[in-house]
Write an enzyme that holds these catalytic residues in place. Structure first.
Site, PDB file in Angstrom:
ATOM      1  N   LYS A 297       0.811  -1.215   0.000  1.00  0.00           N
ATOM      2  CA  LYS A 297       0.000   0.000   0.000  1.00  0.00           C
ATOM      3  C   LYS A 297       0.847   1.269   0.000  1.00  0.00           C
ATOM      4  O   LYS A 297       0.368   2.335  -0.390  1.00  0.00           O
ATOM      5  CB  LYS A 297      -0.961  -0.024   1.170  1.00  0.00           C
ATOM      6  CG  LYS A 297      -2.011  -1.130   0.991  1.00  0.00           C
ATOM      7  CD  LYS A 297      -3.058  -1.139   2.063  1.00  0.00           C
ATOM      8  CE  LYS A 297      -4.178  -2.113   1.755  1.00  0.00           C
ATOM      9  NZ  LYS A 297      -3.847  -3.506   2.123  1.00  0.00           N
TER      10      LYS A 297
HETATM   11  C1  LIG Z   1      -4.521  -4.565   1.650  1.00  0.00           C
HETATM   12  C2  LIG Z   1      -3.773  -5.816   1.533  1.00  0.00           C
HETATM   13  C3  LIG Z   1      -4.192  -6.846   0.671  1.00  0.00           C
HETATM   14  C4  LIG Z   1      -5.484  -6.755  -0.111  1.00  0.00           C
HETATM   15  O1  LIG Z   1      -5.442  -5.746  -1.086  1.00  0.00           O
HETATM   16  P1  LIG Z   1      -6.796  -5.259  -1.771  1.00  0.00           P
HETATM   17  O2  LIG Z   1      -6.394  -4.137  -2.662  1.00  0.00           O
HETATM   18  O3  LIG Z   1      -7.666  -4.785  -0.637  1.00  0.00           O
HETATM   19  O4  LIG Z   1      -7.360  -6.417  -2.483  1.00  0.00           O
HETATM   20  C5  LIG Z   1      -3.400  -7.951   0.555  1.00  0.00           C
HETATM   21  N1  LIG Z   1      -2.255  -8.094   1.262  1.00  0.00           N
HETATM   22  C6  LIG Z   1      -1.831  -7.139   2.099  1.00  0.00           C
HETATM   23  C7  LIG Z   1      -0.577  -7.355   2.860  1.00  0.00           C
HETATM   24  C8  LIG Z   1      -2.559  -5.968   2.258  1.00  0.00           C
HETATM   25  O5  LIG Z   1      -2.119  -5.014   3.084  1.00  0.00           O
END
Ligand SMILES: *Cc1c(COP(=O)(O)O)cnc(C)c1O
Length: 459
Positions: free
Chosen positions: A112
């Site tokens: 993210k």
């Molecule tokens: C947020 C997250 C996901 C899922 O991502 P999405 O965009 O919500 O599908 C998967 N793995 C990790 C480590 C995350 O932080």
């Protein structure tokens, strides 16, 4: 490039406006009016670019020069990825017979950061241009919160409120958020689930008086800029793996809110040669059930060792559904209303058939996740975090797939230790995080309480 709402009720807005709006004012999600396409020759040309230079090309397709001048946009992009501690930003490594796309080299060690470092820079730039304040409100299942907080901590004109489900994020995730003591950072632990938090945030954004009075901004993956930044690494990984040919590749994506995999879908629509997108969920499997049965219906959230995917209602899914329904906002609104009133809906077989060539969905159990971490550790000497392991497990029969590694294993040390008996090495970014002082409010999972708390803080 202008942006419209999935629900058809927003006059086309610029990229900057779309970024500041977050959730569309008609309750839908913003999308570009038209998906730009990139021809094969350009794709191959781009495959030699550095991550930041590629980002300038990809993101540049979606932002008009008279909205954000190209030199400014390029500078924002350079700043956003300079905070990563790997020269490739998102390196691709070969592990056994698959590739791992390491997306965890940013300040909070989760994918993210790729989007939220960019979004923090964008917010600051847009506010400096137009003046005013921005109050960010977001819900997190763990990783969004810290990545968002690191994206905007200490930035002028911005306050951030992050709701996390009390006791349902990993201890390190919690500390990564609550140890940031900047005056503009406000952590709220709610006594409920991630879905409760997300519902409260949605309600705040739908409260138009509140939204106007307080100039609310979104950092959840409902914000188009997040999807946009994530599109870049699909192009990047393809360039690294296809080595100058136009060979199609398969991506495996551990999925919760459908944000990351939607970025892959956009990349494919833009012309990137993608054979399959493997949608991998943990046992919170609403999305894999949808792709396998055509019915979208929430169950109850079950806590897992991959907590950032413990989600039942996926906020970004509406974007995909809009395209699946041939951009028919009226039909989409009917289905969303049915979701609200009846808790689910079904899509006809003829429509589901359109998902088939590209998407391939699979739910992975806790046991399989742990076994995958162990096998890959034993056979290939590589440590997967449990989210990444869900994607790797789903792709186990697909040799050559590119598996998105969404978090550093040290963020989920307990699961890794349970699987392998080894404690993953803690990178410098996490040293001392469990010992530092913290700041956090605890509230019930109530819209009214969260709303009055935010009002109080903002005065
Ligand atoms: C947020 C997250 C996901 C899922 O991502 P999405 O965009 O919500 O599908 C998967 N793995 C990790 C480590 C995350 O932080």
């Amino acid at each position: 490039m202008h942006y419209i709402s999935t629900r058809g009720g927003v006059a086309p807005v610029t990229f900057s406006k779309a970024v500041m709006m977050g959730l569309a004012t008609d309750g839908g999600l913003l999308l570009p009016e038209k998906i730009p396409t990139i021809d094969q020759a350009t794709l191959i040309e781009w495959s030699n670019l550095s991550f930041a230079d590629l980002a300038k090309q990809v993101i540049g397709q979606f932002v008009d020069d008279n909205d954000i001048p190209k030199v400014e946009l390029d500078r924002l992009i350079d700043n956003s990825f300079a905070s990563f501690n790997h020269p490739d930003v998102t390196p691709v490594v070969k592990v056994g017979d698959r590739y791992i796309l390491e997306l965890f080299h940013g300040p909070t060690l989760a994918f993210k950061d790729v989007a939220l470092q960019f979004l923090g820079n964008l917010f600051e730039y847009i506010l400096a241009q137009q003046g005013g304040q921005l109050n960010i409100v977001g819900a997190t299942s763990g990783d969004t919160g810290s990545a968002a907080i690191y994206g905007v901590r200490g930035r002028k004109g911005i306050q951030i409120f992050i709701l996390h489900p009390s006791g349902r994020v990993s201890p390190i995730q919690e500390r990564q958020m609550t140890t940031v003591l900047d005056d503009n950072v406000h952590n709220i632990a709610i006594k409920g689930t991630f879905d409760d938090g997300q519902a409260i945030v949605k309600q705040l954004f739908n409260d138009l008086d509140f939204k106007k009075q307080y100039q609310l901004g979104a950092v959840n993956s409902i914000n188009w800029a997040r999807i946009l930044a994530q599109i870049v690494y699909y192009f990047y990984a393809w360039g690294r793996v296809s080595s100058g040919t136009s060979r199609a590749v398969t991506f495996s994506v551990p999925t919760g809110n459908f944000g990351d995999i939607f970025a892959g879908y956009m990349a494919q629509r833009m012309g990137l040669p993608i054979e399959n997108l493997i949608l991998a969920t943990n046992r919170n499997d609403i999305l894999s059930r949808f792709f396998n049965t055509g019915t979208y219906r929430a169950g109850t959230v079950a806590p897992t060792i991959s907590p950032s995917m413990d989600i039942q209602i996926s906020s970004n899914f509406e974007r995909y559904l809009y395209y699946l329904l041939d951009e028919d906002s009226e039909k989409l609104k009917l289905l969303m209303a049915q979701l609200d009133s009846e808790g689910g809906f079904s899509v006809e077989d003829e429509i589901m058939a359109k998902t088939k060539p590209l998407f391939w969905a699979r739910a992975v159990s806790e046991e399989e996740t742990l076994a995958t971490i162990k096998t890959v550790c034993d056979e290939d000497g590589y440590i997967l975090d449990p989210h990444t392991a869900v994607g790797v497990c789903a792709a186990k029969d697909r040799s050559g797939a590119i598996c998105l590694a969404t978090a550093h294993p040290a963020k989920f040390g307990q699961a890794v230790e349970d699987a392998t008996g080894r404690i993953p090495e803690v990178p410098a970014a996490l040293h001392g995080v469990m010992e530092r002082p913290t700041k956090c409010l605890v509230l019930p999972a109530s819209f009214a309480e969260v709303r009055s708390c935010i009002k109080e803080v903002l005065g």
